[in-house]
Motif scaffolding. Structure first.
Motif, PDB file in Angstrom:
ATOM      1  N   LEU A  11       0.853  -1.261  -0.125  1.00 25.28           N
ATOM      2  CA  LEU A  11      -0.022   0.114  -0.024  1.00 25.28           C
ATOM      3  C   LEU A  11       0.998   1.135   0.034  1.00 25.28           C
ATOM      4  O   LEU A  11       1.796   1.517   0.930  1.00 25.28           O
ATOM      5  N   VAL A  12       0.673   2.202  -0.890  1.00 29.75           N
ATOM      6  CA  VAL A  12       1.480   3.361  -1.130  1.00 29.75           C
ATOM      7  C   VAL A  12       0.487   4.358  -0.481  1.00 29.75           C
ATOM      8  O   VAL A  12      -0.682   4.820  -0.608  1.00 29.75           O
ATOM      9  N   MET A  13       1.056   4.933   0.583  1.00 35.72           N
ATOM     10  CA  MET A  13       0.485   5.995   1.527  1.00 35.72           C
ATOM     11  C   MET A  13       1.280   7.349   1.094  1.00 35.72           C
ATOM     12  O   MET A  13       1.959   7.557   1.810  1.00 35.72           O
ATOM     13  N   ASP A  14       0.466   8.010   0.351  1.00 31.60           N
ATOM     14  CA  ASP A  14       0.914   9.241  -0.090  1.00 31.60           C
ATOM     15  C   ASP A  14       0.177  10.573   0.617  1.00 31.60           C
ATOM     16  O   ASP A  14      -1.049  10.727   0.382  1.00 31.60           O
ATOM     17  N   ILE A  44     -11.301  -0.231   3.085  1.00 33.09           N
ATOM     18  CA  ILE A  44     -10.769   1.165   2.578  1.00 33.09           C
ATOM     19  C   ILE A  44     -10.762   1.215   1.203  1.00 33.09           C
ATOM     20  O   ILE A  44     -11.324   0.191   0.715  1.00 33.09           O
ATOM     21  N   THR A  45     -10.385   2.591   0.527  1.00 36.98           N
ATOM     22  CA  THR A  45     -10.629   2.519  -0.784  1.00 36.98           C
ATOM     23  C   THR A  45      -9.166   2.880  -1.435  1.00 36.98           C
ATOM     24  O   THR A  45      -8.363   3.621  -0.758  1.00 36.98           O
ATOM     25  N   VAL A  46      -8.685   1.937  -2.410  1.00 37.75           N
ATOM     26  CA  VAL A  46      -7.419   2.134  -2.942  1.00 37.75           C
ATOM     27  C   VAL A  46      -7.521   2.212  -4.469  1.00 37.75           C
ATOM     28  O   VAL A  46      -8.843   1.774  -5.114  1.00 37.75           O
ATOM     29  N   ALA A  47      -6.663   2.851  -5.247  1.00 36.01           N
ATOM     30  CA  ALA A  47      -6.306   2.839  -6.642  1.00 36.01           C
ATOM     31  C   ALA A  47      -5.243   1.886  -7.095  1.00 36.01           C
ATOM     32  O   ALA A  47      -4.327   2.079  -6.423  1.00 36.01           O
ATOM     33  N   PRO A  48      -5.374   1.355  -8.105  1.00 36.41           N
ATOM     34  CA  PRO A  48      -3.946   0.521  -8.475  1.00 36.41           C
ATOM     35  C   PRO A  48      -2.985   1.240  -9.135  1.00 36.41           C
ATOM     36  O   PRO A  48      -3.295   2.069  -9.714  1.00 36.41           O
ATOM     37  N   VAL A  49      -1.900   1.020  -8.726  1.00 38.05           N
ATOM     38  CA  VAL A  49      -0.561   1.721  -9.185  1.00 38.05           C
ATOM     39  C   VAL A  49      -0.629   1.453 -10.666  1.00 38.05           C
ATOM     40  O   VAL A  49      -0.550   2.292 -11.341  1.00 38.05           O
ATOM     41  N   VAL A  59      -2.481   2.596  -4.206  1.00 42.07           N
ATOM     42  CA  VAL A  59      -2.422   3.803  -3.571  1.00 42.07           C
ATOM     43  C   VAL A  59      -3.713   3.965  -2.645  1.00 42.07           C
ATOM     44  O   VAL A  59      -4.979   3.878  -3.167  1.00 42.07           O
ATOM     45  N   LEU A  60      -3.439   4.310  -1.210  1.00 44.07           N
ATOM     46  CA  LEU A  60      -4.369   4.698  -0.519  1.00 44.07           C
ATOM     47  C   LEU A  60      -5.151   5.864  -0.765  1.00 44.07           C
ATOM     48  O   LEU A  60      -4.607   6.761  -0.758  1.00 44.07           O
ATOM     49  N   GLY A 180      -0.497  21.280 -13.441  1.00 37.82           N
ATOM     50  CA  GLY A 180       0.804  20.659 -13.240  1.00 37.82           C
ATOM     51  C   GLY A 180       0.916  19.207 -12.900  1.00 37.82           C
ATOM     52  O   GLY A 180       1.522  18.641 -12.029  1.00 37.82           O
ATOM     53  N   SER A 181       0.381  18.490 -13.857  1.00 41.90           N
ATOM     54  CA  SER A 181       0.752  16.884 -13.796  1.00 41.90           C
ATOM     55  C   SER A 181       1.911  16.352 -13.823  1.00 41.90           C
ATOM     56  O   SER A 181       2.982  17.143 -14.246  1.00 41.90           O
ATOM     57  N   LYS A 182       2.267  15.542 -12.732  1.00 45.42           N
ATOM     58  CA  LYS A 182       3.637  15.220 -12.289  1.00 45.42           C
ATOM     59  C   LYS A 182       4.152  13.859 -12.585  1.00 45.42           C
ATOM     60  O   LYS A 182       3.001  13.064 -12.729  1.00 45.42           O
ATOM     61  N   ASP A 183       4.943  13.574 -12.600  1.00 47.64           N
ATOM     62  CA  ASP A 183       5.695  12.260 -12.913  1.00 47.64           C
ATOM     63  C   ASP A 183       5.514  11.492 -11.742  1.00 47.64           C
ATOM     64  O   ASP A 183       6.129  11.630 -10.640  1.00 47.64           O
ATOM     65  N   MET A 184       4.733  10.465 -12.048  1.00 49.76           N
ATOM     66  CA  MET A 184       4.599   9.485 -10.429  1.00 49.76           C
ATOM     67  C   MET A 184       5.794   8.807 -10.060  1.00 49.76           C
ATOM     68  O   MET A 184       5.791   8.562  -8.715  1.00 49.76           O
ATOM     69  N   ASP A 185       6.523   8.209 -11.010  1.00 50.27           N
ATOM     70  CA  ASP A 185       7.557   7.789 -10.811  1.00 50.27           C
ATOM     71  C   ASP A 185       8.653   8.433  -9.532  1.00 50.27           C
ATOM     72  O   ASP A 185       9.092   8.263  -8.693  1.00 50.27           O
ATOM     73  N   GLU A 186       8.651   9.898 -10.104  1.00 50.66           N
ATOM     74  CA  GLU A 186       9.197  10.693  -9.159  1.00 50.66           C
ATOM     75  C   GLU A 186       8.868  10.876  -7.913  1.00 50.66           C
ATOM     76  O   GLU A 186       9.419  10.973  -6.803  1.00 50.66           O
ATOM     77  N   ARG A 187       7.424  10.991  -7.806  1.00 49.29           N
ATOM     78  CA  ARG A 187       6.821  11.023  -6.555  1.00 49.29           C
ATOM     79  C   ARG A 187       6.862   9.924  -5.661  1.00 49.29           C
ATOM     80  O   ARG A 187       7.242   9.983  -4.595  1.00 49.29           O
ATOM     81  N   TYR A 188       6.698   8.706  -6.358  1.00 49.14           N
ATOM     82  CA  TYR A 188       6.850   7.460  -5.310  1.00 49.14           C
ATOM     83  C   TYR A 188       8.458   7.405  -4.982  1.00 49.14           C
ATOM     84  O   TYR A 188       8.750   6.840  -3.837  1.00 49.14           O
ATOM     85  N   THR A 189       9.465   7.698  -5.992  1.00 52.71           N
ATOM     86  CA  THR A 189      10.631   7.699  -5.403  1.00 52.71           C
ATOM     87  C   THR A 189      11.178   8.612  -4.315  1.00 52.71           C
ATOM     88  O   THR A 189      11.672   8.345  -3.268  1.00 52.71           O
ATOM     89  N   GLN A 190      10.503  10.012  -4.252  1.00 58.69           N
ATOM     90  CA  GLN A 190      10.380  10.738  -3.021  1.00 58.69           C
ATOM     91  C   GLN A 190       9.727   9.873  -1.993  1.00 58.69           C
ATOM     92  O   GLN A 190      10.324  10.157  -0.668  1.00 58.69           O
ATOM     93  N   LEU A 191       8.729   9.076  -1.986  1.00 51.81           N
ATOM     94  CA  LEU A 191       8.043   8.645  -0.902  1.00 51.81           C
ATOM     95  C   LEU A 191       9.100   7.724  -0.460  1.00 51.81           C
ATOM     96  O   LEU A 191       9.001   7.242   0.945  1.00 51.81           O
TER      97      LEU A 191
END
Length: 240
Positions: A11-14, A44-49, A59-60, A180-191
């Motif tokens: 589970l990705v908790m952003d 809970i409610t989630v969306a698939p990566v 993603v939570l 500003g749509s963002k690169d999600m790989d960058e966001r997941y790397t930061q997390l």
């Protein structure tokens, strides 16, 4: 939408998907006690990566207090409903809808975040996506979060381009790429980086050798899992 059981370690908790400014530690403790006593909670409610591969995790969207309580109890799985959402800009709006139907009462600042999530998700548009809804219709969509008289003021402060479109008879230009749509790989790397830094700081604070050893075993298993069969160096407690 499908409902089932997912692993908590997938589970990705952003924090950026949260509408509330903070989670309530008191609510987490209450949920822990209820779970320990055998109470059943809504999924809970989630969306698939990756909609094509559930192994990539989820993603939570809604259910932070339930997840934190389950983690504190050492549970490995939790009931979840998976929504077929692939646009990260809609996550916060979906989370807001979940919070409107249950959970703690929204604070004044939380309501403002719901409004922002609504616009960022593109819910303020109608037709083919270039026409702005009237303020009265937005207020109905937001179900009492903000009045139609207040919406232009908030829009001017938070989304001046959209506000100017409202003044131009509701025609919004350049709808693609707004906010500003963002690169999600960058966001997941930061997390992931933030989590590693927090783990390191917490690990170094532990004085008990046995507890450090148990954590090292856990992190090695995780490293082996994410390495996908590649060789991972063995780390002994004395190395720390």
């Amino acid at each position: 939408m499908k409902t089932g059981t997912i692993h908590l370690d997938g589970l990705v908790m952003d924090p950026t998907t949260q509408i509330r400014g903070n989670t309530s530690s008191g609510t987490v403790r209450e949920y822990q006690d209820a779970m320990r006593a055998g109470a059943e909670f809504p999924p809970i409610t989630v969306a698939p990566v990756d909609p094509e591969d559930d192994a990539k995790g989820f993603v939570l969207i809604d259910g932070w207090h339930r997840v934190l309580a389950a983690q504190a109890l050492g549970l490995v799985q939790i009931a979840a409903q998976v929504i077929p959402e692939t646009n990260p800009r809609r996550y916060r709006w979906l989370a807001a809808q979940g919070n409107r139907s249950h959970g703690l009462r929204l604070s004044r600042s939380d309501k403002r975040e719901v409004f922002r999530a609504y616009v960022q998700a593109g819910e303020h548009r109608t037709g083919r996506g270039t026409q702005i809804k009237p303020a009265r219709q937005m207020a109905r969509d937001l179900q009492g979060i903000v009045s139609d008289r207040r919406i232009p003021e908030w829009m001017k402060q938070d989304f001046p381009k959209v506000y100017r479109a409202m003044l131009r008879s509701g025609l919004e230009q350049n709808t693609e790429g707004d906010f500003g749509s963002k690169d999600m790989d960058e966001r997941y790397t930061q997390l992931a980086t933030n989590a590693l830094e927090q783990f390191t700081a917490s690990f170094m604070a532990i004085k008990d050798r046995d507890q450090r050893g148990e954590l090292l075993e856990a992190i090695m298993k995780t490293a082996q899992k994410v390495a996908g069969g590649r060789t991972v160096p063995v780390i002994e407690p004395d190395d720390f």
